[in-house]
Design a protein around this motif. Structure first.
Motif, mmCIF file in Angstrom:
data_model
loop_
_atom_site.group_PDB
_atom_site.id
_atom_site.type_symbol
_atom_site.label_atom_id
_atom_site.label_comp_id
_atom_site.label_asym_id
_atom_site.label_seq_id
_atom_site.Cartn_x
_atom_site.Cartn_y
_atom_site.Cartn_z
ATOM 1 N N GLU A 41 11.594 -21.784 6.955
ATOM 2 C CA GLU A 41 10.273 -21.178 7.147
ATOM 3 C C GLU A 41 10.338 -19.650 7.021
ATOM 4 N N ALA A 42 11.448 -19.061 7.392
ATOM 5 C CA ALA A 42 11.591 -17.602 7.235
ATOM 6 C C ALA A 42 11.605 -17.225 5.756
ATOM 7 N N VAL A 43 12.279 -18.048 4.944
ATOM 8 C CA VAL A 43 12.307 -17.808 3.497
ATOM 9 C C VAL A 43 10.889 -17.886 2.931
ATOM 10 N N LYS A 44 10.162 -18.920 3.339
ATOM 11 C CA LYS A 44 8.790 -19.107 2.829
ATOM 12 C C LYS A 44 7.892 -17.949 3.262
ATOM 13 N N ARG A 45 8.050 -17.547 4.501
ATOM 14 C CA ARG A 45 7.265 -16.427 5.036
ATOM 15 C C ARG A 45 7.541 -15.166 4.212
ATOM 16 N N ALA A 46 8.801 -14.969 3.862
ATOM 17 C CA ALA A 46 9.179 -13.784 3.071
ATOM 18 C C ALA A 46 8.542 -13.832 1.682
ATOM 19 N N VAL A 47 8.572 -14.989 1.064
ATOM 20 C CA VAL A 47 7.974 -15.122 -0.271
ATOM 21 C C VAL A 47 6.477 -14.842 -0.201
ATOM 22 N N GLU A 94 0.834 -1.215 0.000
ATOM 23 C CA GLU A 94 0.000 0.000 0.000
ATOM 24 C C GLU A 94 0.866 1.261 0.000
ATOM 25 N N ALA A 95 1.950 1.234 0.765
ATOM 26 C CA ALA A 95 2.797 2.428 0.890
ATOM 27 C C ALA A 95 3.694 2.617 -0.330
ATOM 28 N N GLY A 96 3.985 1.529 -1.042
ATOM 29 C CA GLY A 96 4.910 1.626 -2.164
ATOM 30 C C GLY A 96 6.353 1.666 -1.694
ATOM 31 N N ILE A 97 6.729 0.697 -0.879
ATOM 32 C CA ILE A 97 8.113 0.610 -0.403
ATOM 33 C C ILE A 97 8.541 -0.855 -0.479
ATOM 34 N N TRP A 98 9.831 -1.081 -0.747
ATOM 35 C CA TRP A 98 10.334 -2.453 -0.875
ATOM 36 C C TRP A 98 10.662 -3.048 0.489
ATOM 37 N N LEU A 99 10.635 -4.378 0.518
ATOM 38 C CA LEU A 99 10.980 -5.099 1.741
ATOM 39 C C LEU A 99 12.182 -6.004 1.504
ATOM 40 N N ALA A 100 13.076 -5.983 2.457
ATOM 41 C CA ALA A 100 14.224 -6.892 2.438
ATOM 42 C C ALA A 100 14.226 -7.651 3.758
ATOM 43 N N CYS A 101 14.813 -8.826 3.746
ATOM 44 C CA CYS A 101 14.869 -9.561 5.008
ATOM 45 C C CYS A 101 16.111 -10.429 5.104
ATOM 46 N N HIS A 102 16.452 -10.657 6.359
ATOM 47 C CA HIS A 102 17.434 -11.651 6.741
ATOM 48 C C HIS A 102 16.620 -12.924 6.978
ATOM 49 N N ALA A 103 16.871 -13.953 6.187
ATOM 50 C CA ALA A 103 16.076 -15.180 6.308
ATOM 51 C C ALA A 103 17.010 -16.370 6.236
ATOM 52 N N GLN A 104 17.238 -16.995 7.385
ATOM 53 C CA GLN A 104 18.087 -18.193 7.430
ATOM 54 C C GLN A 104 17.231 -19.454 7.417
ATOM 55 N N ALA A 105 16.333 -19.592 8.372
ATOM 56 C CA ALA A 105 15.481 -20.787 8.463
ATOM 57 C C ALA A 105 14.636 -20.917 7.208
ATOM 58 N N ALA A 129 4.835 -13.116 1.902
ATOM 59 C CA ALA A 129 4.510 -11.736 2.283
ATOM 60 C C ALA A 129 4.967 -10.715 1.243
ATOM 61 N N GLY A 130 5.587 -11.185 0.160
ATOM 62 C CA GLY A 130 5.942 -10.263 -0.923
ATOM 63 C C GLY A 130 7.265 -9.539 -0.743
ATOM 64 N N PHE A 131 8.164 -10.083 0.076
ATOM 65 C CA PHE A 131 9.488 -9.466 0.217
ATOM 66 C C PHE A 131 10.213 -9.526 -1.120
ATOM 67 N N ARG A 132 11.016 -8.487 -1.388
ATOM 68 C CA ARG A 132 11.700 -8.369 -2.681
ATOM 69 C C ARG A 132 13.130 -8.889 -2.609
ATOM 70 N N ALA A 133 13.850 -8.520 -1.574
ATOM 71 C CA ALA A 133 15.225 -9.005 -1.388
ATOM 72 C C ALA A 133 15.214 -9.973 -0.211
ATOM 73 N N ILE A 134 15.521 -11.225 -0.505
ATOM 74 C CA ILE A 134 15.482 -12.265 0.527
ATOM 75 C C ILE A 134 16.910 -12.765 0.696
ATOM 76 N N TYR A 135 17.540 -12.361 1.793
ATOM 77 C CA TYR A 135 18.979 -12.559 1.943
ATOM 78 C C TYR A 135 19.329 -13.844 2.706
ATOM 79 N N HIS A 136 20.445 -14.390 2.349
ATOM 80 C CA HIS A 136 21.083 -15.569 2.972
ATOM 81 C C HIS A 136 20.441 -16.893 2.525
#
Ligand SMILES: [Zn+2]
Length: 410
Positions: free
Chosen positions: A225-231, A212-223, A233-240
């Motif tokens: 399940e964290a990677v899946k959660r990021a996908v 809604e705001a028009g801003i990108w999301l990045a995350c630190h995702a090791q586990a 939720a629409g995260f753009r940069a999914i690190y690690h």
């Protein structure tokens, strides 16, 4: 002034072979890319005879932490400085990053909420040297969870309304991206990588607000399940993504056109092999999960590349033993650890980096910003050449030389 590069081998960033050519820069853009022998209308242009050197796009650091203090110019043994010093060190790090051939940087989190916004605007307006910057807010984590380190802000309001208003507030501040620690990390505490810091409901709320705001999301995702959660939720940069399982990889592949990954292998590599003098020997590297993390990455990253998921070099430079300025070392790790060819590693650092920046950079093509490196030798055979600034004969950004070639003639 217009600039015509002649007698250069052009690596255009796409991953194809170099070709002998000439490149005309007019204003801040590339005006023409022509093969040798073709006529290029360049009356009045400054002629740079490259002497057979490689002309390539400036590199993109895909997981930048310009606020992390340590650089090749100075070691700073803390992440927490008084804000005045911290802002100045950050500006210094921006200049060092550009000195080392990175003309763009996508932030993976800052240590101050507005540091990078202010820095980005100073760079964009030509007042300070540094890479074009996608500015991040402060990195967010959960209070009291598995030793979240100094500098990561655990204090924000984690109610759904609080998360939403935080996302909108960062947009209002001028941030391009926000970074969340969706999982903890072995480096924070043993076992941390499997600890999730945001629930599915929280991640979903963050994702909706960011859209809604028009801003990108990045995350630190090791586990995994964290990677899946990021996908989801629409995260753009999914690190690690070190522990990504088959299902996580399938999910990433399904959205590969909208996501990017940067493993940040340099930090783990440094902890394993280069940090002895900083008190991190083999036992400590083992305890911090660096060795096992690197081994897992050697399975996950090639598999991602096989699936067409964009995996980009860079990340987590700014520690005393992994300082800002060494970022180009990541290309070597991509080749030696992950099986990229040198050209694949270069394409990831340039044209794919341009896709990450969402700017016309990373490609030597008419109409793109003239962010260019003139490199002694052939980095498409040996990417380690890029680690020695002496090989960067010229660094151009937006048509202006940050480092002018000694061999320029008018
Ligand atoms: Zn990072």
């Amino acid at each position: 002034m217009d600039t015509l590069f002649t007698n250069v081998m052009v690596f255009d960033g796409t991953g194809t072979e170099r070709f002998p050519g000439q490149v005309l820069v007019r204003g801040d853009r590339i005006a023409a890319v022509a093969p040798v022998g073709a006529t290029v209308e360049a009356t009045g242009a400054r002629i740079v005879d490259g002497g057979g050197a490689t002309l390539m796009p400036g590199m993109v650091e895909a997981h930048a932490h310009l606020t992390w203090p340590s650089s090749v110019e100075r070691v700073i043994n803390t992440m927490k400085l008084p804000p005045e010093e911290h802002m100045l060190v950050t500006a210094q790090n921006a200049r060092i990053t550009l000195d080392h051939g990175f003309t763009s940087a996508y932030s993976a989190g800052a240590l101050g909420e507005r540091f990078e916004v202010a820095l980005r605007d100073m760079i964009d307006r030509g007042f300070l040297p540094g890479p074009r910057l996608r500015a991040s807010a402060m990195e967010k984590g959960a209070e009291g969870v598995m030793g979240v380190p100094e500098g990561h802000d655990p204090t924000h309001d984690r109610s759904i309304d609080g998360l939403r208003s935080y996302v909108f507030a960062m947009k209002a501040l001028g941030c391009d991206t926000i970074k969340f620690l969706l999982s903890s990390d072995e480096g924070f505490a043993p076992g941390g990588s499997q600890v999730l810091m945001y629930s599915e409901e929280e991640a979903q709320a963050i994702g909706r607000a960011a859209e809604e705001a028009g801003i990108w999301l990045a995350c630190h995702a090791q586990a995994s399940e964290a990677v899946k959660r990021a996908v989801r939720a629409g995260f753009r940069a999914i690190y690690h993504c070190t522990y990504a399982d088959e299902e996580a990889l399938d999910m990433m592949e399904a959205v590969k056109d909208r996501i990017f990954m940067a493993p940040a292998a340099g930090l783990l590599y440094a902890r394993c092999f280069e940090a002895q003098e900083f008190g991190i020997g083999p036992a400590e590297a083992e305890r911090m999960g660096a060795r096992s993390g690197l081994e897992l990455m050697q399975q996950v990253v090639p598999e991602m590349r096989r699936r067409g998921i964009r995996v980009l070099p860079g990340g987590d430079y700014g520690f005393p033993y992994n300082p800002v300025g060494r970022n180009a070392r990541d290309l070597q790790l991509f080749v030696e650890l992950f099986g990229f060819t040198p050209r694949q590693a270069l394409a990831a650092a340039t044209s794919q980096g341009g896709e990450l920046m969402d700017l016309p950079v990373g490609t030597v093509r008419e109409g793109c910003f003239a962010d260019l490196l003139l490199v002694e030798g052939d980095p498409t055979v040996d990417v380690t050449l890029l680690q020695d600034p002496a090989n960067l004969l010229a660094i151009m950004q937006g048509g202006r030389f940050h480092r002018a070639p000694a061999l320029a003639t008018v």
